[in-house]
Write an enzyme that holds these catalytic residues in place. Structure first.
Site, PDB file in Angstrom:
ATOM      1  N   LYS A  59       9.840   0.304   3.206  1.00  0.00           N
ATOM      2  CA  LYS A  59       8.615  -0.187   3.858  1.00  0.00           C
ATOM      3  C   LYS A  59       7.805  -1.060   2.917  1.00  0.00           C
ATOM      4  CE  LYS A  59       5.104   0.877   2.521  1.00  0.00           C
ATOM      5  NZ  LYS A  59       3.899   1.314   1.829  1.00  0.00           N
ATOM      6  N   THR A  60       7.232  -2.104   3.344  1.00  0.00           N
ATOM      7  CA  THR A  60       6.139  -2.859   2.729  1.00  0.00           C
ATOM      8  C   THR A  60       6.075  -4.256   3.306  1.00  0.00           C
ATOM      9  OG1 THR A  60       5.045  -3.735   0.778  1.00  0.00           O
ATOM     10  CG2 THR A  60       7.421  -3.560   0.581  1.00  0.00           C
ATOM     11  N   ASP A 101       8.742   0.326  -3.210  1.00  0.00           N
ATOM     12  CA  ASP A 101       9.643   0.557  -4.346  1.00  0.00           C
ATOM     13  C   ASP A 101       9.250   1.790  -5.155  1.00  0.00           C
ATOM     14  OD1 ASP A 101       7.373  -0.884  -5.021  1.00  0.00           O
ATOM     15  OD2 ASP A 101       8.339  -2.088  -6.555  1.00  0.00           O
ATOM     16  N   ASP A 102       7.955   1.966  -5.426  1.00  0.00           N
ATOM     17  CA  ASP A 102       7.551   3.127  -6.233  1.00  0.00           C
ATOM     18  C   ASP A 102       7.777   4.433  -5.482  1.00  0.00           C
ATOM     19  OD1 ASP A 102       6.854   1.801  -8.531  1.00  0.00           O
ATOM     20  OD2 ASP A 102       4.781   1.446  -7.888  1.00  0.00           O
ATOM     21  N   ARG A 147      -1.385  -5.794   8.652  1.00  0.00           N
ATOM     22  CA  ARG A 147      -0.642  -4.594   8.231  1.00  0.00           C
ATOM     23  C   ARG A 147      -0.432  -3.567   9.348  1.00  0.00           C
ATOM     24  NH1 ARG A 147      -2.524  -2.345   2.519  1.00  0.00           N
ATOM     25  NH2 ARG A 147      -4.053  -1.332   3.844  1.00  0.00           N
ATOM     26  N   ARG A 162      -1.755   7.122  -1.142  1.00  0.00           N
ATOM     27  CA  ARG A 162      -1.109   6.578  -2.341  1.00  0.00           C
ATOM     28  C   ARG A 162      -0.896   7.619  -3.442  1.00  0.00           C
ATOM     29  NH1 ARG A 162      -0.162   1.325  -1.960  1.00  0.00           N
ATOM     30  NH2 ARG A 162      -1.513  -0.060  -0.763  1.00  0.00           N
ATOM     31  N   GLY A 215       0.276  -9.538  -0.700  1.00  0.00           N
ATOM     32  CA  GLY A 215       1.676  -9.487  -1.104  1.00  0.00           C
ATOM     33  C   GLY A 215       1.884  -8.990  -2.522  1.00  0.00           C
ATOM     34  N   ARG A 216       0.807  -8.531  -3.167  1.00  0.00           N
ATOM     35  CA  ARG A 216       0.869  -8.108  -4.571  1.00  0.00           C
ATOM     36  C   ARG A 216       1.452  -9.217  -5.440  1.00  0.00           C
ATOM     37  NH1 ARG A 216      -0.528  -2.846  -5.134  1.00  0.00           N
ATOM     38  NH2 ARG A 216      -0.081  -1.544  -3.341  1.00  0.00           N
ATOM     39  N   TYR A 273      -5.247  -7.352   5.574  1.00  0.00           N
ATOM     40  CA  TYR A 273      -5.417  -6.183   6.435  1.00  0.00           C
ATOM     41  C   TYR A 273      -5.207  -6.529   7.914  1.00  0.00           C
ATOM     42  CZ  TYR A 273      -7.127  -4.328   2.078  1.00  0.00           C
ATOM     43  OH  TYR A 273      -7.195  -3.940   0.773  1.00  0.00           O
ATOM     44  N   GLU A 327      -1.625 -13.608  -3.352  1.00  0.00           N
ATOM     45  CA  GLU A 327      -2.717 -12.846  -3.971  1.00  0.00           C
ATOM     46  C   GLU A 327      -2.471 -12.514  -5.441  1.00  0.00           C
ATOM     47  OE1 GLU A 327      -3.716  -9.009  -2.254  1.00  0.00           O
ATOM     48  OE2 GLU A 327      -1.762  -8.167  -2.692  1.00  0.00           O
ATOM     49  N   GLY A 380       0.695   1.444   1.446  1.00  0.00           N
ATOM     50  CA  GLY A 380       0.019   0.559   2.397  1.00  0.00           C
ATOM     51  C   GLY A 380       0.722   0.533   3.742  1.00  0.00           C
ATOM     52  N   ASP A 437       4.920  -6.589   1.818  1.00  0.00           N
ATOM     53  CA  ASP A 437       5.056  -7.530   0.694  1.00  0.00           C
ATOM     54  C   ASP A 437       6.455  -8.162   0.604  1.00  0.00           C
ATOM     55  OD1 ASP A 437       2.543  -6.630   0.221  1.00  0.00           O
ATOM     56  OD2 ASP A 437       3.030  -5.490  -1.578  1.00  0.00           O
ATOM     57  N   TYR A 480     -12.505 -30.135   6.856  1.00  0.00           N
ATOM     58  CA  TYR A 480     -12.428 -29.026   5.898  1.00  0.00           C
ATOM     59  C   TYR A 480     -11.067 -28.906   5.239  1.00  0.00           C
ATOM     60  CZ  TYR A 480     -16.703 -27.034   7.952  1.00  0.00           C
ATOM     61  OH  TYR A 480     -17.977 -26.818   8.383  1.00  0.00           O
TER      62      TYR A 480
HETATM   63  P1  FBP Z   1       2.407  -1.312  -0.431  1.00  0.00           P
HETATM   64  O1  FBP Z   1       3.005  -1.893  -1.664  1.00  0.00           O
HETATM   65  O2  FBP Z   1       2.004   0.097  -0.586  1.00  0.00           O
HETATM   66  O3  FBP Z   1       3.270  -1.533   0.768  1.00  0.00           O
HETATM   67  O4  FBP Z   1       1.036  -2.098  -0.154  1.00  0.00           O
HETATM   68  C1  FBP Z   1       0.955  -3.361   0.330  1.00  0.00           C
HETATM   69  C2  FBP Z   1      -0.428  -3.962   0.182  1.00  0.00           C
HETATM   70  O5  FBP Z   1      -0.862  -4.406   1.458  1.00  0.00           O
HETATM   71  C3  FBP Z   1      -0.483  -5.116  -0.834  1.00  0.00           C
HETATM   72  O6  FBP Z   1      -0.072  -6.332  -0.242  1.00  0.00           O
HETATM   73  C4  FBP Z   1      -1.924  -5.108  -1.242  1.00  0.00           C
HETATM   74  O7  FBP Z   1      -2.120  -5.675  -2.522  1.00  0.00           O
HETATM   75  C5  FBP Z   1      -2.240  -3.639  -1.269  1.00  0.00           C
HETATM   76  O8  FBP Z   1      -1.381  -3.031  -0.328  1.00  0.00           O
HETATM   77  C6  FBP Z   1      -3.681  -3.329  -0.924  1.00  0.00           C
HETATM   78  O9  FBP Z   1      -3.908  -1.979  -1.137  1.00  0.00           O
HETATM   79  P2  FBP Z   1      -4.968  -1.074  -0.372  1.00  0.00           P
HETATM   80  O10 FBP Z   1      -4.388  -0.745   0.961  1.00  0.00           O
HETATM   81  O11 FBP Z   1      -5.047   0.153  -1.190  1.00  0.00           O
HETATM   82  O12 FBP Z   1      -6.232  -1.847  -0.239  1.00  0.00           O
END
Ligand code: FBP
Length: 548
Positions: free
Chosen positions: A199-200, A172-173, A424, A142, A248-249, A421, A308, A78, A202, A240
């Site tokens: 990078k990330t 990490d992966d 990012r 990916r 953030g996974r 999005y 999320e 991402g 998250d 509201y």
């Molecule tokens: P990375 O772990 O690859 O940095 O991705 C971050 C992220 O933005 C997550 O927060 C989110 O769940 C995921 O990517 C969304 O994936 P995609 O870009 O494939 O829609």
């Protein structure tokens, strides 16, 4: 190409770097390392890259002339703000080593290496992308780099282009796979070094030596800006409740950092939900109680932040998702053949009694989202599950019950949002611009020092950039063994929110006041030019972690 005034002004920004990197550097070896857990297993799998020392670059008076080198670079996974500056720092670093050095970018992620899809990154291209957001300079993807066939295919193009070092910018992966690649190239004497960069957005790739992953700073600041705007809107209209899901996974770092920046009425932290074994109903009741208490003071408005990954941390939901993952992995074809209107009933019929009951209790939209396509790792795509809608709906129903029992007298209207999005590919903050450029420049220094299997590391980043410490950390040091696809694999340990860490403790100590009082903070947009206290601040998480 037409540019905005800010783009033009940002192009001229000179990222700040650790003082040591400006002139000649020498490398200082620190202590030898071991993996965070499962030392024997990890050591066995990485005989050439295990146990290497931590490295630090320090100024040197000696000027060494280095040979020209061809380097490859890959953006993996991402997008995260600052990726272009990692590449710019790497480019400047290898050019500083020797002006004849060349940089090649593999296109659309690791797949570009395997498919031999690349482009040379020359000075004019790099200059177009300095201090900009996005990964569009070479694109990202990916594809997982994990098999020896892929490694050998990659080596063909590396040899053809005379590339002696490869920099993989990923989470990490991707960094785990970078290390497997480093080990393999060392084993076969391929003559290619492999260096990783953290990078990330998250924020879950961090440890003792990696303070933060790049992009987290900017993404959180962008989300905090819009949440702040929403808070001002709801404090103005007073009608509201806003349910805001944040990317953030699994980890709740983004939600927590945003909470620290904006002081919302509620912020759920998945790691706490799991530790306390809360049910979905417990989470809903907690939110409904805050809504009811605020209503007593006439405040029928507020904000709720939701990470999320929440759904996966609710123990009962975790069990349901695990069973669904398993069931769909084995019965995907049958599931697809069932008419759409009967699919939920088909799944429910095949689940264990306990999970079928939970599945049936979910709003049908959410139940359907749980049956959608899995990601390449076979997991539910959490960003597709509308937890914000689920919670808003369930809190609404709970409040109806409370009203009927005379326990709530307010008005409840909800708005739902999902921010991910939007942040990012934002223009990197000064912090990320500087941090990323330094990471890239440090990667070049690691290459010059002949290292492989290292991750570029820049530390002490709550201090002014001149005091930052550049170096390298062996990737094997961050690894442990985890079950993936039914097999034990060495992987970089994911960093989740620590409930005994300073950021969570600060949040926990203050959330009661934030819930009932309206103590919103409105951070406003990221500032690039102006006083240091406005433009150069790291995240609140980092400051609390480092006691600043
Ligand atoms: P990375 O772990 O690859 O940095 O991705 C971050 C992220 O933005 C997550 O927060 C989110 O769940 C995921 O990517 C969304 O994936 P995609 O870009 O494939 O829609």
């Amino acid at each position: 190409m037409k540019k905005s005034a800010l783009q033009i002004a940002r192009a001229a920004y000179k990222p700040k770097m650790p003082k040591a990197l400006y002139g000649s550097v020498k490398v200082e070896d620190g202590a030898v390392t071991q993996s965070v857990a499962d030392q024997e297993e990890v050591k066995k799998l990485f005989p050439h890259t295990y146990g290497m020392p931590i490295l630090k670059f320090v100024e040197s008076s000696e000027h060494v002339s280095l040979p020209a080198i061809n380097v490859g670079v890959i953006l993996s996974g991402g997008q995260a703000p600052g990726g272009h500056n990692v590449i710019a720092g790497l480019f400047d670093g290898i050019k500083n080593m020797n002006v004849s050095s060349r940089l090649f970018g593999f296109l659309m992620g690791p797949g570009g290496l395997v498919d031999h899809d690349y482009k040379e990154l020359t000075a004019d291209i790099i200059d177009e992308y300095r201090n900009t957001g996005g990964f569009d300079i070479i694109g990202s993807g990916r594809t997982k780099l994990e098999s020896t066939e892929q490694f050998d295919k990659g080596l063909e193009i590396l040899k053809k282009l005379d590339i002696k070092a490869l920099v993989i910018i990923g989470g990490d992966d991707s960094n785990t796979n970078a290390c497997v690649l480093a080990e393999y190239y060392k084993e076969i004497n391929a003559g290619v070094q492999v260096i990783g960069c953290p990078k990330t957005i998250d924020g879950d790739l961090k440890n003792e030596m990696i303070e933060t992953s790049f992009g987290f700073d900017t993404a959180c600041k962008v989300y905090a800006e819009v949440i702040g705007n929403i808070q001002r809107d709801c404090n103005s209209a007073r009608k509201y409740w806003h349910f805001i899901k944040l990317m953030g996974r699994s980890a709740s770092h983004i939600a927590l950092e945003c909470a620290l920046q904006v002081q919302p009425n509620v912020c759920i932290i998945s790691e706490e939900v799991e530790a306390k074994e809360l049910s979905l109903d417990d989470v809903v009741s907690e939110i409904a109680d805050v809504v009811a208490k605020r209503a007593e003071n006439g405040n029928n408005f507020g904000t709720v932040l939701i990470p999320e990954g929440l759904i996966e941390f609710i123990p009962a939901m975790k069990g349901l998702i695990a069973e669904l993952n398993d069931f769909l992995a084995h019965h995907q074809r049958e599931f697809n053949a069932v008419p759409k209107e009967d699919q939920l009933a088909y799944v429910q019929k095949n689940l264990s009694t306990a999970n079928a009951k939970i599945f049936a209790s979910l709003p049908s939209g959410v139940a359907r989202q749980l049956t959608l396509d899995r990601d390449p790792h076979g997991n539910v795509q959490v960003s597709l599950i509308e937890t914000e809608k689920l919670l808003a709906e369930m809190v609404g129903s709970k409040l109806e019950e409370m009203k009927a029992a005379g326990k709530y007298k307010g008005k409840f209207a909800a708005q739902e949002h999902f921010f991910g999005y939007e942040g990012r590919c934002a223009t990197p903050s000064n912090y990320d611009s500087d941090y990323c450029y330094s990471l890239g420049y440090t990667a070049a220094a690691l290459i010059a020092a002949g290292k492989t299997g290292y991750m570029s590391s820049v530390r002490n980043t709550t201090a002014p950039a001149s005091e930052w410490i550049a170096g390298g950390v062996p990737v094997t040091m961050m690894m442990n063994m985890e079950r993936r696809h039914g097999k034990m694999k060495p992987v970089i340990q994911k960093a989740l929110v620590e409930l005994d860490g300073a950021p969570f403790k600060y949040f926990a100590a203050n959330r009661g006041d934030w819930a009932i009082g309206t103590e919103f903070i409105y951070p406003g947009p990221i500032q690039f030019f102006g006083p240091t206290e406005v433009c150069d601040q790291p995240t609140v998480t980092l400051k609390l972690e480092q006691g600043r």
